[in-house]
Write a protein that holds these residues in place. Structure first.
Motif, PDB file in Angstrom:
ATOM      1  N   UNK A  39       0.841  -1.197   0.000  1.00 59.96           N
ATOM      2  CA  UNK A  39       0.000   0.000   0.000  1.00 59.96           C
ATOM      3  C   UNK A  39       0.881   1.253   0.000  1.00 59.96           C
ATOM      4  N   UNK A  40       0.443   2.322  -0.687  1.00 64.48           N
ATOM      5  CA  UNK A  40       1.285   3.520  -0.824  1.00 64.48           C
ATOM      6  C   UNK A  40       1.813   4.071   0.499  1.00 64.48           C
ATOM      7  N   UNK A  41       1.002   4.017   1.556  1.00 65.76           N
ATOM      8  CA  UNK A  41       1.427   4.622   2.812  1.00 65.76           C
ATOM      9  C   UNK A  41       2.625   3.889   3.417  1.00 65.76           C
ATOM     10  N   UNK A  42       2.779   2.596   3.072  1.00 67.44           N
ATOM     11  CA  UNK A  42       3.894   1.811   3.625  1.00 67.44           C
ATOM     12  C   UNK A  42       5.027   1.622   2.614  1.00 67.44           C
ATOM     13  N   UNK A  43       4.916   2.275   1.465  1.00 67.92           N
ATOM     14  CA  UNK A  43       5.914   2.080   0.406  1.00 67.92           C
ATOM     15  C   UNK A  43       7.315   2.483   0.850  1.00 67.92           C
ATOM     16  N   UNK A  44       7.405   3.460   1.724  1.00 64.99           N
ATOM     17  CA  UNK A  44       8.732   3.902   2.176  1.00 64.99           C
ATOM     18  C   UNK A  44       9.460   2.824   2.982  1.00 64.99           C
ATOM     19  N   UNK A 122      -6.413  14.864   2.885  1.00 64.41           N
ATOM     20  CA  UNK A 122      -5.063  15.119   3.386  1.00 64.41           C
ATOM     21  C   UNK A 122      -4.174  13.912   3.076  1.00 64.41           C
ATOM     22  N   UNK A 123      -2.994  14.167   2.537  1.00 64.02           N
ATOM     23  CA  UNK A 123      -2.056  13.080   2.239  1.00 64.02           C
ATOM     24  C   UNK A 123      -1.581  12.471   3.548  1.00 64.02           C
ATOM     25  N   UNK A 124      -1.772  11.154   3.664  1.00 62.25           N
ATOM     26  CA  UNK A 124      -1.425  10.474   4.908  1.00 62.25           C
ATOM     27  C   UNK A 124       0.084  10.340   5.056  1.00 62.25           C
ATOM     28  N   UNK A 125       0.532  10.497   6.260  1.00 63.72           N
ATOM     29  CA  UNK A 125       1.933  10.266   6.583  1.00 63.72           C
ATOM     30  C   UNK A 125       2.006   9.115   7.574  1.00 63.72           C
ATOM     31  N   UNK A 126       2.990   8.268   7.364  1.00 62.25           N
ATOM     32  CA  UNK A 126       3.144   7.085   8.205  1.00 62.25           C
ATOM     33  C   UNK A 126       3.804   7.462   9.519  1.00 62.25           C
ATOM     34  N   UNK A 127       3.107   7.203  10.587  1.00 61.70           N
ATOM     35  CA  UNK A 127       3.669   7.456  11.918  1.00 61.70           C
ATOM     36  C   UNK A 127       4.404   6.214  12.412  1.00 61.70           C
ATOM     37  N   UNK A 128       5.286   6.427  13.365  1.00 61.63           N
ATOM     38  CA  UNK A 128       6.027   5.303  13.952  1.00 61.63           C
ATOM     39  C   UNK A 128       5.067   4.314  14.615  1.00 61.63           C
ATOM     40  N   UNK A 129       4.013   4.847  15.221  1.00 61.26           N
ATOM     41  CA  UNK A 129       3.051   3.989  15.914  1.00 61.26           C
ATOM     42  C   UNK A 129       2.319   3.085  14.924  1.00 61.26           C
ATOM     43  N   UNK A 130       1.872   3.672  13.795  1.00 60.97           N
ATOM     44  CA  UNK A 130       1.171   2.864  12.798  1.00 60.97           C
ATOM     45  C   UNK A 130       2.111   1.839  12.173  1.00 60.97           C
ATOM     46  N   UNK A 131       3.360   2.222  11.925  1.00 64.34           N
ATOM     47  CA  UNK A 131       4.296   1.286  11.325  1.00 64.34           C
ATOM     48  C   UNK A 131       4.558   0.086  12.242  1.00 64.34           C
ATOM     49  N   UNK A 132       4.607   0.330  13.544  1.00 66.27           N
ATOM     50  CA  UNK A 132       4.798  -0.777  14.480  1.00 66.27           C
ATOM     51  C   UNK A 132       3.640  -1.768  14.385  1.00 66.27           C
ATOM     52  N   UNK A 133       2.437  -1.237  14.232  1.00 65.80           N
ATOM     53  CA  UNK A 133       1.264  -2.105  14.103  1.00 65.80           C
ATOM     54  C   UNK A 133       1.333  -2.893  12.789  1.00 65.80           C
ATOM     55  N   UNK A 134       1.656  -2.193  11.687  1.00 65.80           N
ATOM     56  CA  UNK A 134       1.752  -2.850  10.384  1.00 65.80           C
ATOM     57  C   UNK A 134       2.876  -3.883  10.372  1.00 65.80           C
ATOM     58  N   UNK A 135       4.000  -3.527  10.989  1.00 62.91           N
ATOM     59  CA  UNK A 135       5.134  -4.455  11.048  1.00 62.91           C
ATOM     60  C   UNK A 135       4.760  -5.729  11.796  1.00 62.91           C
ATOM     61  N   UNK A 136       3.953  -5.570  12.842  1.00 66.59           N
ATOM     62  CA  UNK A 136       3.492  -6.740  13.581  1.00 66.59           C
ATOM     63  C   UNK A 136       2.685  -7.678  12.708  1.00 66.59           C
ATOM     64  N   UNK A 137       1.852  -7.113  11.828  1.00 67.79           N
ATOM     65  CA  UNK A 137       1.064  -7.935  10.911  1.00 67.79           C
ATOM     66  C   UNK A 137       1.962  -8.653   9.910  1.00 67.79           C
ATOM     67  N   UNK A 138       2.972  -7.944   9.405  1.00 67.39           N
ATOM     68  CA  UNK A 138       3.913  -8.549   8.456  1.00 67.39           C
ATOM     69  C   UNK A 138       4.646  -9.723   9.112  1.00 67.39           C
ATOM     70  N   UNK A 139       5.150  -9.508  10.318  1.00 69.99           N
ATOM     71  CA  UNK A 139       5.891 -10.556  11.029  1.00 69.99           C
ATOM     72  C   UNK A 139       4.995 -11.755  11.341  1.00 69.99           C
ATOM     73  N   UNK A 140       3.738 -11.479  11.692  1.00 74.83           N
ATOM     74  CA  UNK A 140       2.807 -12.571  11.997  1.00 74.83           C
ATOM     75  C   UNK A 140       2.511 -13.402  10.747  1.00 74.83           C
ATOM     76  N   UNK A 141       2.375 -12.739   9.595  1.00 77.17           N
ATOM     77  CA  UNK A 141       2.125 -13.461   8.344  1.00 77.17           C
ATOM     78  C   UNK A 141       3.326 -14.328   7.973  1.00 77.17           C
TER      79      UNK A 141
END
Length: 292
Positions: A39-44, A122-141
């Motif tokens: 997803x674009x918000x996590x592309x970075x 508003x263009x969304x910016x990825x926060x550290x908090x959201x990335x931690x949540x997304x990273x948890x999903x990636x690691x779980x998968x």
């Protein structure tokens, strides 16, 4: 324990009205072939995600997908109250000036079709908090896929063990025929010579030639090498994951010894057993391509 390269895993997480989905699947491949849709918000964070997947999965054709599902409330664009009020006043003034009936209840159908009545998202910016949540999903998968690979690996381990045991049993079944065929060859040659009346021959030379001929048909070395390969295959199976390529090489060496045994087997019973050994080995070769 060995692992299969085939696997599937998925996970989801929630953050501020978003449902974050991570899905990953893998098939067999000679090397790591990673395809990622993010997803674009996590592309970075794509390089971080790729590195995480590569270190965890090592090899295989990997398809990874990370996307966001938003709830209805967060998807709706907010209205621009200033633009709506401005349009509404203009409509009233024009209606009054030109004696045109005011739209009344249908006014909203008119307003929402006019430009600039909704605010620019508003263009969304990825926060550290959201990335931690997304990273948890990636690691779980990824963890779910690894568990899947381990389960498949256990099934492959049992299959390989069965096939190796079968080859070993067939190898032992050759021995009685191997011993009897030497005497049969010897007797057949002497019978043919006895049919040749009035022909004299050097018995010592005949014995030498007979020994030489029988030695060419001897499969003792092939049997010993195949036994060693079977043992090494078992040891490699118990050596943990990442042994797929080595198992493939050992299977090739097993095939060479079985083929040589078949070429030296001039007896139908032995050749039938060799065919059965080849069938078992072929099933090993088919499955070993899927071992990590």
């Amino acid at each position: 324990m060995i692992q299969s390269m085939t696997g599937y895993g998925k996970a989801e997480a929630h953050y501020n009205g978003k449902k974050i989905h991570a899905e990953i699947k893998s098939l067999n491949s000679k090397s790591l072939d990673l395809s990622a849709r993010i997803a674009p918000i996590y592309r970075e964070k794509e390089m971080d995600i790729r590195q995480l997947i590569s270190s965890a999965l090592e090899r295989g054709k990997i398809d990874f997908n990370l996307w966001v599902e938003k709830d209805t409330a967060s998807q709706a664009l907010p209205l621009n109250p200033d633009s709506v009020a401005n349009y509404l006043n203009q409509i009233r003034e024009i209606s009054a000036a030109n004696d045109i009936p005011f739209p009344g209840q249908n006014i909203w159908e008119v307003l929402v079709k006019l430009p600039d009545t909704t605010q620019t998202p508003v263009i969304e910016e990825l926060s550290d908090e959201e990335w931690e949540v997304a990273l948890g999903a990636v690691e779980a998968a990824i963890a779910a896929l690894v568990d899947f690979r381990k389960q498949e690996g256990e099934a492959l381990y049992a299959k390989f063990t069965e096939k190796v045991n079968n080859i070993e049993e067939f190898l032992g079944a050759i021995e009685p025929f191997e011993k009897s065929r030497v005497e049969k060859i010897r007797q057949r040659l002497f019978d043919r010579l006895a049919e040749l009346k009035g022909v004299d021959y050097d018995k010592n030379r005949l014995e030498q030639e007979l020994i030489y001929y029988i030695e060419k048909l001897d499969i003792s070395e092939e049997k010993q090498r195949l036994t060693n390969h079977l043992k090494y295959f078992r040891e490699t199976l118990d050596g943990g994951h990442g042994q797929g390529k080595k198992l493939g090489f050992i299977a090739q060496e097993m095939g060479r010894e079985i083929n040589t045994t078949g070429s030296k087997s001039n007896q139908a019973e032995m050749q039938n057993i060799v065919v059965k050994m080849k069938d078992e080995l072929e099933q090993i070769k088919e499955q070993v391509m899927n071992v990590l």
